[in-house]
Design a protein around this motif. Structure first.
Motif, PDB file in Angstrom:
ATOM      1  N   SER B  44      -3.707  17.233  -8.611  1.00 35.16           N
ATOM      2  CA  SER B  44      -5.068  16.865  -9.045  1.00 35.16           C
ATOM      3  C   SER B  44      -6.082  17.328  -8.022  1.00 35.16           C
ATOM      4  CB  SER B  44      -5.175  15.354  -9.211  1.00 35.16           C
ATOM      5  OG  SER B  44      -4.321  14.907 -10.222  1.00 35.16           O
ATOM      6  N   ASP B 164      -5.850  18.207 -16.355  1.00 35.52           N
ATOM      7  CA  ASP B 164      -5.137  17.382 -15.386  1.00 35.52           C
ATOM      8  C   ASP B 164      -4.287  16.351 -16.130  1.00 35.52           C
ATOM      9  OD1 ASP B 164      -4.155  16.149 -13.194  1.00 35.52           O
ATOM     10  OD2 ASP B 164      -6.083  15.424 -12.426  1.00 35.52           O
ATOM     11  N   GLU B 165      -3.024  16.643 -16.273  1.00 35.43           N
ATOM     12  CA  GLU B 165      -2.083  15.768 -16.980  1.00 35.43           C
ATOM     13  C   GLU B 165      -2.669  15.266 -18.300  1.00 35.43           C
ATOM     14  OE1 GLU B 165       0.504  13.400 -14.872  1.00 35.43           O
ATOM     15  OE2 GLU B 165      -0.168  14.026 -12.878  1.00 35.43           O
TER      16      GLU B 165
HETATM   17 MG    MG Z   1      -2.883  13.743 -10.458  1.00 41.04          MG
END
Ligand code: MG
Ligand code: ATP
Lengths: 356, 245
Positions: B44, B164-165
């Motif tokens: 991240s 991000d995910e």
């Molecule tokens: Mg992360």
């Protein structure tokens, strides 16, 4: 249907009523308390309605006892408009009507936005000019002659309206990463909250002119508005800060990632959400501020309460101050109750949106 | 030709903690890169440095040839080039789905409202959610919300999309609908950087898999190579864990 109405145990209605009223100690206590209250209120009902004088030929007729509502009728103009010149009172009435219209137009959140803000600013300027006169052949009425309900309403609306942007700045400042902004905000909020409003009004209305150069004559009503604004700003700032605190950092990150400039993000993304979260305390502050405007009477501004007080001193009438105060209380109640109901309505809207 | 993203010698500290250690990372135009690695490895942090949601401490970052420096103009420009999709969607809950997609265009690009709404409708249609345009985010499922978030980012016409995910906060049955949208996006030639543990997705669309651990890029490989014969012992261990859990 008939089956549902009949209790399964076959109790008689009287027995059920007794059970409902005296079923347990708490219910019994409440029933007794209510009975005492109702009995105590009976003389009040007698005074306010049964023995009341709604119309009288002469003020003397009110001596017989009972509420003298005829007095309100006779003094209505004085209570509502204070010392405003009678032949120009249509202007004060128009101001009230304008204000109510604007309020009604602004009720739906769908119309909120920069344009509505512009309309309000323009509307308030028109209202102030209408009260003041000196233009378009309207005779000039100095602010010292303004009074009654228009003053109460204008004080409340203008001080809350002006306080809001300052409150936002203070709230943002208090949460800022910059130590200077944070320090200044905390200092201002705490100092103002630490002062009683009465003190602030005294400073603004009476002390300030002593320190200013004599040719600096800022209007007393203007100074009163300033004091109310400062006071409201400190309280609103804390309310708004509460709303900001609950805001997930993801909202700011998403705005930044989308390239939304800071102040636009504050106005369109952060504030609407923060305000939505704090509708109840915001309402509370608004209601308190509406009632706080009545404190201006101690610095000699002629709001509705002062007007009612002076109406009640008329020696022609036999001590009608109860009626005058009740009437003013009723107007305050209507305003504050309307605000409370409206905020409830807004809250329901927010809830509906967050549910499937 | 310029790379879409060029990161050189990137270092990032959180206080004393060295979260990114001398990262070199580049993404060519139209390339799809998947970043994976254990929790806390700095995935991240890396993509949040690319659009400066986090400030980096040293190193160069270039997006579409725009160098990130102290110039605020360049920061704005980079954010316009790079769209971002978050794990927790981060939709604006007080705005309708359509408004979520339209308002950011108006606020950051000064797009006229009519045009912004038209484009919002167009992209909501692309993620198959136009029929929900009048609803509010709180009234949608997670998968639907994430698709709206993708549409919102696409409305800004970014050159690069950062994810991000995007599926790790979703219930399993909703993951597919979001991945499908991302696959379509990849097929249309969008440059994408995706932090994800969806290895099926990586296999299907990634041109390259980047494996990170402890703030460093440990391995970069094509998906086939990475999944069949990860060279690095640490990425092997990570992969074996993914299979067993
Ligand atoms: Mg992360
Ligand atoms: N704002 C912050 N302040 C302090 N430490 C942070 C912050 N953000 C991240 N970290 C730390 O930096 C390291 C890398 O975090 P990062 O979020 O980039 O990891 P990640 O690979 O995305 O992990 P995950 O898979 O859990 O999302 C972690 O050890 C984390 O604790």
């Amino acid at each position: 249907m008939a089956n549902a109405a009949t209790p399964p145990s076959g109790e008689k209605p009287v027995a059920r009523l007794v059970k409902l009223l005296f079923g347990d100690p708490l219910a019994a206590a409440l029933t007794l308390l209510s009975a005492v209250l109702i009995l105590a209120l009976l003389p009040l009902v007698q005074w306010a309605f049964v023995d009341a004088h709604w119309t009288v030929a002469a003020p003397e007729d009110c001596r017989a006892g009972g509420a003298c509502w005829a007095f309100i009728g006779a003094k209505l103009r004085l209570i509502l408009f204070g010392l405003y010149p009678p032949q120009s009172q249509w202007r004060a009435l128009t101001v009230i009507a304008l204000l109510l219209t604007l309020v009604l137009l602004s009720l739906s959140p769908r119309v909120w936005g920069a344009r509505l803000l512009g309309i309000w600013t323009l509307g308030l300027v028109v209202m102030l000019l209408l009260m003041r006169g000196g233009l378009f052949g309207l005779n000039y009425v100095p602010t010292s002659k303004w009074g009654g309900l228009p003053v109460t309403l204008l004080l409340a609306v203008i001080s809350l309206g002006l306080a809001f942007p300052f409150a936002v700045l203070l709230a943002l400042g208090r949460r800022s990463k910059l130590p200077v902004a944070r320090g200044v905000s905390v200092f201002l909020i705490e100092v103002v909250r630490g002062l009683p409003l009465v003190g602030l009004l005294f400073v603004a209305a009476i002390l300030l002119p002593l320190f200013l150069p004599p040719d600096w004559t800022i209007d007393k009503l203007g100074r009163t508005v300033a004091a109310l604004t400062i006071f409201a700003a400190a309280y609103l700032a804390e309310v708004i800060r509460g709303g900001l605190q609950g805001l997930p950092s993801g909202q700011i990150e998403a705005s930044q990632a989308l390239g939304i400039p800071y102040w636009r993000m504050v106005w369109h993304i952060i504030l609407p959400q923060a305000v939505q979260k704090v509708i109840p305390p915001l309402t509370n502050t608004a209601i308190v501020m509406v009632k706080n405007t009545s404190l201006v009477l101690i610095v000699g501004v002629f709001d509705m309460l002062s007007a009612a007080r002076s109406a009640a001193t008329d020696p022609m009438w036999p001590a009608p101050s109860k009626e005058a105060y009740l009437f003013v209380a009723l107007i305050y109640f209507v305003i504050c109750f309307a605000i409370a109901r409206y905020s409830r309505h807004l809250e329901m809207g927010v809830k509906a949106r967050n549910r499937t | 030709m310029n790379n879409a993203i060029e990161v050189r010698g990137l270092n990032k500290f959180y206080g004393q903690y060295h979260a990114l250690k001398n990262i070199d990372f580049s993404v060519a135009e139209k390339e799809r890169v998947v970043i994976c690695g254990p929790s806390g490895s700095g995935k991240s942090s890396l993509i949040r440095c690319i659009n400066q949601l986090e400030k980096h401490d040293s190193g160069d970052i270039e997006v579409s040839g725009i160098q990130l420096d102290d110039n605020v103009r360049n920061l704005d420009a980079v954010r316009r080039e790079a769209g971002m999709v978050f794990q927790h969607f981060n939709l604006f809950p007080h705005l309708s789905v359509l408004e979520n997609c339209a308002l950011p265009q108006i606020l950051s690009r000064k797009t006229p409202r009519r045009q912004a709404e038209a484009r919002a409708g167009e992209f909501l249609d692309r993620v198959h959610i136009l029929d929900q345009a009048a609803k509010f985010p709180g009234q949608l499922s997670g998968g639907q919300q994430q698709r709206v978030a993708i549409a919102r980012a696409l409305c800004m016409r970014p050159k690069v999309m950062l994810f991000d995910e995007p599926t790790s906060a979703l219930d399993p049955e909703m993951i597919r609908e979001v991945l499908d949208v991302m696959v379509t996006l990849a097929e249309e030639g969008m440059t994408m950087v995706v932090v994800t543990h969806e290895m099926g997705f990586a296999r299907q669309v990634a041109d390259r898999v980047v494996y990170m651990e402890a703030g460093m890029v440990v391995e970069t490989a094509s998906p086939e190579q990475f999944f069949t014969a990860a060279r690095n012992e640490r990425s092997q261990r990570f992969l074996s864990k993914l299979v067993t859990t």
